[in-house]
Structure formats: structure tokens, C-alpha cells
Design a protein around this motif. Sequence first.
Motif, PDB file in Angstrom:
ATOM      1  N   SER A 194     -18.668 -33.802   4.788  1.00 29.90           N
ATOM      2  CA  SER A 194     -18.101 -32.922   3.735  1.00 29.90           C
ATOM      3  C   SER A 194     -16.463 -32.977   3.655  1.00 29.90           C
ATOM      4  O   SER A 194     -15.990 -32.593   2.669  1.00 29.90           O
ATOM      5  CB  SER A 194     -18.474 -31.505   3.537  1.00 29.90           C
ATOM      6  N   LYS A 195     -16.067 -33.596   4.516  1.00 23.31           N
ATOM      7  CA  LYS A 195     -14.538 -33.499   4.918  1.00 23.31           C
ATOM      8  C   LYS A 195     -14.151 -35.178   5.131  1.00 23.31           C
ATOM      9  O   LYS A 195     -14.857 -35.838   6.023  1.00 23.31           O
ATOM     10  CB  LYS A 195     -14.012 -32.570   5.820  1.00 23.31           C
ATOM     11  N   VAL A 196     -12.939 -35.425   4.669  1.00 15.41           N
ATOM     12  CA  VAL A 196     -12.587 -36.903   4.720  1.00 15.41           C
ATOM     13  C   VAL A 196     -10.969 -36.754   5.011  1.00 15.41           C
ATOM     14  O   VAL A 196     -10.397 -35.784   4.728  1.00 15.41           O
ATOM     15  CB  VAL A 196     -12.872 -37.715   3.478  1.00 15.41           C
ATOM     16  N   LEU A 197     -10.580 -37.934   5.616  1.00 13.73           N
ATOM     17  CA  LEU A 197      -9.104 -37.937   5.597  1.00 13.73           C
ATOM     18  C   LEU A 197      -8.444 -38.056   4.337  1.00 13.73           C
ATOM     19  O   LEU A 197      -8.687 -38.781   3.396  1.00 13.73           O
ATOM     20  CB  LEU A 197      -8.522 -38.935   6.606  1.00 13.73           C
ATOM     21  N   LEU A 198      -7.232 -37.329   4.138  1.00 14.38           N
ATOM     22  CA  LEU A 198      -6.547 -37.393   2.799  1.00 14.38           C
ATOM     23  C   LEU A 198      -6.218 -38.875   2.642  1.00 14.38           C
ATOM     24  O   LEU A 198      -6.349 -39.405   1.642  1.00 14.38           O
ATOM     25  CB  LEU A 198      -5.236 -36.756   2.881  1.00 14.38           C
ATOM     26  N   LYS A 199      -5.641 -39.645   3.888  1.00 11.83           N
ATOM     27  CA  LYS A 199      -5.156 -40.954   3.653  1.00 11.83           C
ATOM     28  C   LYS A 199      -6.670 -41.899   3.334  1.00 11.83           C
ATOM     29  O   LYS A 199      -6.122 -42.819   2.469  1.00 11.83           O
ATOM     30  CB  LYS A 199      -4.923 -41.426   4.803  1.00 11.83           C
ATOM     31  N   ALA A 201      -8.871 -40.727   1.298  1.00 15.37           N
ATOM     32  CA  ALA A 201      -8.962 -40.442  -0.077  1.00 15.37           C
ATOM     33  C   ALA A 201      -8.314 -41.385  -1.139  1.00 15.37           C
ATOM     34  O   ALA A 201      -8.604 -41.630  -2.288  1.00 15.37           O
ATOM     35  CB  ALA A 201      -8.988 -39.132  -0.103  1.00 15.37           C
ATOM     36  N   VAL A 202      -6.997 -41.394  -0.506  1.00 14.04           N
ATOM     37  CA  VAL A 202      -6.054 -42.167  -1.199  1.00 14.04           C
ATOM     38  C   VAL A 202      -6.308 -43.596  -1.601  1.00 14.04           C
ATOM     39  O   VAL A 202      -6.155 -44.050  -2.638  1.00 14.04           O
ATOM     40  CB  VAL A 202      -4.548 -42.012  -0.595  1.00 14.04           C
ATOM     41  N   TRP A 205      -8.920 -43.691  -4.169  1.00 13.59           N
ATOM     42  CA  TRP A 205      -8.587 -43.339  -5.501  1.00 13.59           C
ATOM     43  C   TRP A 205      -7.815 -44.447  -6.134  1.00 13.59           C
ATOM     44  O   TRP A 205      -7.846 -44.534  -6.994  1.00 13.59           O
ATOM     45  CB  TRP A 205      -8.096 -41.933  -5.884  1.00 13.59           C
TER      46      TRP A 205
ATOM     47  N   TYR B  20      -1.605 -39.389  -6.118  1.00 12.45           N
ATOM     48  CA  TYR B  20      -0.879 -39.127  -4.777  1.00 12.45           C
ATOM     49  C   TYR B  20      -0.521 -40.476  -4.299  1.00 12.45           C
ATOM     50  O   TYR B  20      -1.803 -41.154  -3.741  1.00 12.45           O
ATOM     51  CB  TYR B  20      -1.433 -38.182  -4.011  1.00 12.45           C
ATOM     52  N   ASP B  21       0.309 -41.099  -4.062  1.00 10.45           N
ATOM     53  CA  ASP B  21       0.702 -42.515  -3.343  1.00 10.45           C
ATOM     54  C   ASP B  21       0.244 -43.647  -4.048  1.00 10.45           C
ATOM     55  O   ASP B  21       0.520 -44.852  -3.450  1.00 10.45           O
ATOM     56  CB  ASP B  21       0.134 -42.435  -1.713  1.00 10.45           C
ATOM     57  N   ILE B 192       1.391 -31.359   3.873  1.00 11.14           N
ATOM     58  CA  ILE B 192      -0.028 -31.719   3.186  1.00 11.14           C
ATOM     59  C   ILE B 192      -1.120 -32.030   4.303  1.00 11.14           C
ATOM     60  O   ILE B 192      -0.757 -32.370   5.445  1.00 11.14           O
ATOM     61  CB  ILE B 192       0.137 -32.852   2.573  1.00 11.14           C
ATOM     62  N   ARG B 193      -2.246 -31.199   4.217  1.00 15.33           N
ATOM     63  CA  ARG B 193      -3.210 -31.305   5.197  1.00 15.33           C
ATOM     64  C   ARG B 193      -3.745 -32.626   5.283  1.00 15.33           C
ATOM     65  O   ARG B 193      -3.721 -33.536   4.177  1.00 15.33           O
ATOM     66  CB  ARG B 193      -4.394 -30.528   4.622  1.00 15.33           C
ATOM     67  N   SER B 194      -4.055 -33.289   6.462  1.00 16.42           N
ATOM     68  CA  SER B 194      -4.548 -34.541   6.587  1.00 16.42           C
ATOM     69  C   SER B 194      -5.848 -34.677   6.460  1.00 16.42           C
ATOM     70  O   SER B 194      -6.454 -35.850   6.140  1.00 16.42           O
ATOM     71  CB  SER B 194      -4.365 -34.728   8.212  1.00 16.42           C
ATOM     72  N   VAL B 196      -9.266 -33.277   3.706  1.00 13.97           N
ATOM     73  CA  VAL B 196      -9.470 -32.685   2.585  1.00 13.97           C
ATOM     74  C   VAL B 196     -11.305 -32.710   2.344  1.00 13.97           C
ATOM     75  O   VAL B 196     -11.925 -33.337   2.807  1.00 13.97           O
ATOM     76  CB  VAL B 196      -8.887 -33.247   1.206  1.00 13.97           C
ATOM     77  N   GLN B 204     -10.203 -35.038  -7.636  1.00 14.34           N
ATOM     78  CA  GLN B 204      -8.958 -35.805  -7.836  1.00 14.34           C
ATOM     79  C   GLN B 204      -9.191 -37.122  -8.411  1.00 14.34           C
ATOM     80  O   GLN B 204      -8.599 -37.513  -9.202  1.00 14.34           O
ATOM     81  CB  GLN B 204      -8.340 -35.963  -6.430  1.00 14.34           C
ATOM     82  N   LEU B 231      -5.159 -31.232  -4.749  1.00 14.97           N
ATOM     83  CA  LEU B 231      -5.036 -31.522  -3.182  1.00 14.97           C
ATOM     84  C   LEU B 231      -3.571 -31.289  -2.747  1.00 14.97           C
ATOM     85  O   LEU B 231      -3.464 -30.903  -1.672  1.00 14.97           O
ATOM     86  CB  LEU B 231      -5.396 -32.993  -2.900  1.00 14.97           C
ATOM     87  N   VAL B 232      -2.533 -31.827  -3.627  1.00 13.10           N
ATOM     88  CA  VAL B 232      -1.170 -31.809  -2.903  1.00 13.10           C
ATOM     89  C   VAL B 232      -0.332 -30.805  -3.724  1.00 13.10           C
ATOM     90  O   VAL B 232       0.330 -30.049  -2.912  1.00 13.10           O
ATOM     91  CB  VAL B 232      -0.462 -33.191  -3.347  1.00 13.10           C
TER      92      VAL B 232
END
Lengths: 311, 311
Positions: A194-199, A201-202, A205, B20-21, B192-194, B196, B204, B231-232
Motif C-alpha cells: 500500500s506504500k511505495v517510494l516516491l522516487k 512513483a516518479v 508516472w 513532479y520531476d 517531501i516524504r520519501s 507515499v 497523481q 503528493l508534493v
Amino acid sequence: MSASIKVFAPATVANVVCGYDVLGFAVNEPGDEVIMKLTEGSGIRITKITGDEGRLPLDPQKNTVSASVQHYLNHIGKPDVGVEIELHKKMPIGSGLGSSSASTVAGLFAVNTLFDNLLTNKELVPFAMKGEELACGYGHADNVAPALLGGFVLIRSYQPLDIISLPHPDDLYAAIVYPEVDVPTKDARQMIRSKVLLKDAVTQWGNVAGLVSGLFMKDYDLIGRSMTDILVEPTRSILIPDFYKLRSLAMKTGATGFGISGSGPSVFALTKDEATARAITQKLQQHLKGIGINSLSFVSEVNKKGPVILD
Amino acid sequence: MSASIKVFAPATVANVVCGYDVLGFAVNEPGDEVIMKLTEGSGIRITKITGDEGRLPLDPQKNTVSASVQHYLNHIGKPDVGVEIELHKKMPIGSGLGSSSASTVAGLFAVNTLFDNLLTNKELVPFAMKGEELACGYGHADNVAPALLGGFVLIRSYQPLDIISLPHPDDLYAAIVYPEVDVPTKDARQMIRSKVLLKDAVTQWGNVAGLVSGLFMKDYDLIGRSMTDILVEPTRSILIPDFYKLRSLAMKTGATGFGISGSGPSVFALTKDEATARAITQKLQQHLKGIGINSLSFVSEVNKKGPVILD
């Protein structure tokens, strides 16, 4: 009233690798058929289901087709209309190809046609989502929306529902292989963190944006480069026999991109032509046979129409 | 050798709210100017910097312009060429408008022009990213890529680097307001949280896909609906005075969408025309003045060219 109609609705590939819960596309085959008749009586009856090996409920409150048709009838202010439904499953259940969605969409398209298209196909999406909720405990739209609209579809937002039809290259083919192992959608969803690293997710996307751009630009290479999923596929692929071997075979045989269809176990490749798609299904089925797993395969262009009236 | 060249490179709005990014676009103003001369001597000298209030280093190893130009010279096999650089900052530093990026890109475009365009603008991106690494500790591309290519740019992937130019409606305007408060990029990133929630990441990337689709379809409503960041923005907006009030004012004044430019504190709106953009900057500056905060504003079309040679 004694009008009767026969409708086909297509199978669908949800997620399209990177677009978990937001992307999907329809194929020309397989799909399901519904025959619907308005009757003098009152209420919905499911008179026949074929091709389901007895797995689907005839109870109109439990069957996704009748349940969503009832929602539709309530909405148009005719909750007590008499309706008889025959459902002919022409595709495997629990295969990750939007089986419940194809049936539900066929039913909704049929009833909406019988009532002179009171709603557009896009307006039918929320009714079909009710069927999905009944079938898999979660009212997602990434199967029903492409089944209703054809082609590639983006679900930009669920609240409010915002559905965008995307273009695609005209000659885009899908090669689908269904290994006959059981992967219930509910379980497949529950395996995902249910949680993932933002990086991560980037990264994801970036790929979703790349895939959408590739579809608009009709750029096969970009479509292929973008068909990467670092968040969901690593988990779901565990349930699919020899997934990475299948991927490697598909890519070597000329696939534009490859991945899991919906929650699996079906896998699919996008290709530039029919011959490549056929070569891929052959290689994949051969490999699966070699490890003792039966499979079905389907090759078709990406569906451009959504549901259609037969005969 | 005594060739000399004067180059302008544009400011940029990175992230574009949901991306983002991975997304950014360039504007026609503000931007920075670099005057570059090849000399008989050896090595890079920064002879003058104006408009920086003494904040930027003249040391060629520490200045992002000279450092990235040196990378370029090393790459083309001329590490010891003599280069004199004047940097004229025409935009605020630390504003979230890609200030370091504009300078770096101007320098790289200048040196590449002096060496007969050995590389394409797209090929200059990795060199500019080296400058970004020096300026903010992180070699991101969502400012330098649009500054080099103009328009909207998607960074689909960082490893390997994959940059896609996106279309946009011809008459798209940007209204930018820079509230003169200090928000260092490094700090803004660290807030920013690492991790999400996957469901938030799905929301997003639905919006990222929607924004990209809106740009291709030239659909202002879709662009606007997609400019949402769950998110951000909720974190970064804390550093921007009255952010949600500014958003509300911008949207009421007719903005298509509104958000933080890069890591802030600048905010921006996209609009359908220049008059709306001007009305928005006026309202926002007026509000900021009312709470005792000085601001600068910029209105321009989305930049279509990237860097240009002046004179």
C-alpha cells in the motif's frame, strides 16, 4: 414489448503495464455475448448462461450483468421493467481479461439500445463499475471504460469520474496468452504494497506520461520504452509461471512491449502487425506447454468500436 | 580565435503541478544572458556577473555555467580552450523559476554555437544536468530540458535519459508571481516524504496522464482538471505565504490551472490569453502586498524556441 437484441462486448487489457488503475484498452477478441429481451412481466430474469462451466450465478441480484442492468433501469425510472437475459461467455473467467466487465458492458449496451440510447456509452461507465464492484469487490473502471468506448482509455480521476479516450496507431495489434492457472483479482490486489517510494512513483508516472505521449505520437518505440512497471509487476508476476521468460521470448520475437493483463494471469504483447502477434502467441504457448501449463491465445487489432449489435 | 556571442535562455516552470520531476515548460521571460568569447589563452574565466547581488561564484569550478561549459569542452576533446564568460542575471535567484538552469543553458548554447553546433540541444541536456547537480545537489532535468528545447518537455526516464517534447495550445500563457521569500531548493526537497500511498500515486499518475493528454488535445479544461498535486504541493505550499488564497484568487480570475513553480516560492497560472494572465498577476501581487510581501511578476506566452542568439 417483445424487442430482442444480441450484443457483443470486448475483452480488455487493464493497466497496460505502467498505468495501474488508470489505463486500459479493448481487443476485438475474445469477448462476451448477451441476448436481451424486454418482456410483459416484471423484473430481470437470467434465462441461460453458457460457457461459464456453471461458475456464474443465475440469481439476478448476484449476477453482475443483471445487477448493473437493474441499476440502469432504476436510473431511467423504469425499475420494474421485465427483462430476460441470456449470457454467452466466450472468454475465460478469472483470466485478467476483463471477463466480468465484458459481460456487464454487453448487458448495459443491450438495455441502453433497447431504450433508444438514453445514455451515451461514456455515461454507462458508472453503471458498469457497479458490476465490477460486485464481481471483484472494487469498482474500478479500467476494464469497463475501454470495453464501452473501444480503443485506449485513460481514467484520469475516479472522484469525480473523468474518462478520456486516447488515440493509438491504427495498425496496433495485441497478442494475448492466458496460462490456465488461477489468480483471483482480489488476491492479486491484496499482494500489492500500500506504500511505495516516491522516487519509484516518479519513475512510474514518467512511464505513464511516456505511454500516453507515444499513443498520441503513434511512436511505437516510445510506447515500448514506456511499458515498464516497477511497482506492481514485480509482485504480480510471481503468480504467473515463468513470467520473465515469457517476457524475454515476446520481446525477442518483436513485441513493442509486454506485460500482465489486468491482475493476470494473462499476459499480452503489443505489436506493429498481426504476424508478429501470432509468432509471439505461438512461442509463448509452446514454452508454457513445455512446463506443463495449458494456455489459450488471442490475436486481434486493438478494438476501435466498443460493444456492437450482432445480426 | 576571437568569436563572441550573446545568448538568452529562458526561465522554466518545473513539475507543472502534478508532474513532479518529469514535466516542465519554458517561458519567454524572464531569462538570463550570457556573452561568451573564445580567447587565445587557456581555460575558462568568468569576467563579469551582473544582477546576482554578489551571490554567484566567479570561481569557474564552482559556477554552474563555467562548470558545465567545461564538461562540454572535455566532451568535444578541447578541454583547454580559452573561454571568457559574462553572465547577466535577468531573473531572481532561488525563485523556483530555474534560475541556475537558465544561466547554464545559455552558456552551453553559446559554446555549442561557437563550436558549430557539434551537439543538438537535446544532446546538451546531460551537460546542463551537471550544472544542476552543482547548483542544487541533484542533477534534475525538468528545468534544463525545457530551457534547451522550449515548450513543454517530459522527462520520461532518467536512466537512461529519455526526453520527449510535448505540444501545447498555441495561445497558452503563463502568469508567474515570485513572492520575495527564501525557499532553498535543497530544503524544499528534503521536506517531501520519501514514501507515499500507492493510491495517492495512482491519483497523481492519472493527473500526469491527463495533463499530457490535454496538451496533445489542446483541451484547456482537461489541462486544468489535471493540474492537481496531492503528493508534493501540500508540503511545499507551507513555505509559500497564503498559497491557497493565491490559488483561489488565480482560479477565480480565470486561470486554467495554478500551482507552485518548481520548488517555489514562485507560483504560476496557465491561462488562455494574455489579459487573463495579467489580471491574475495583478490580483496576486496586490494580495501579497496586503500581507507585507514584495513580489515580482512575469507574463509571457509559453516559450517555443528555447535559447536564442541575441543581436
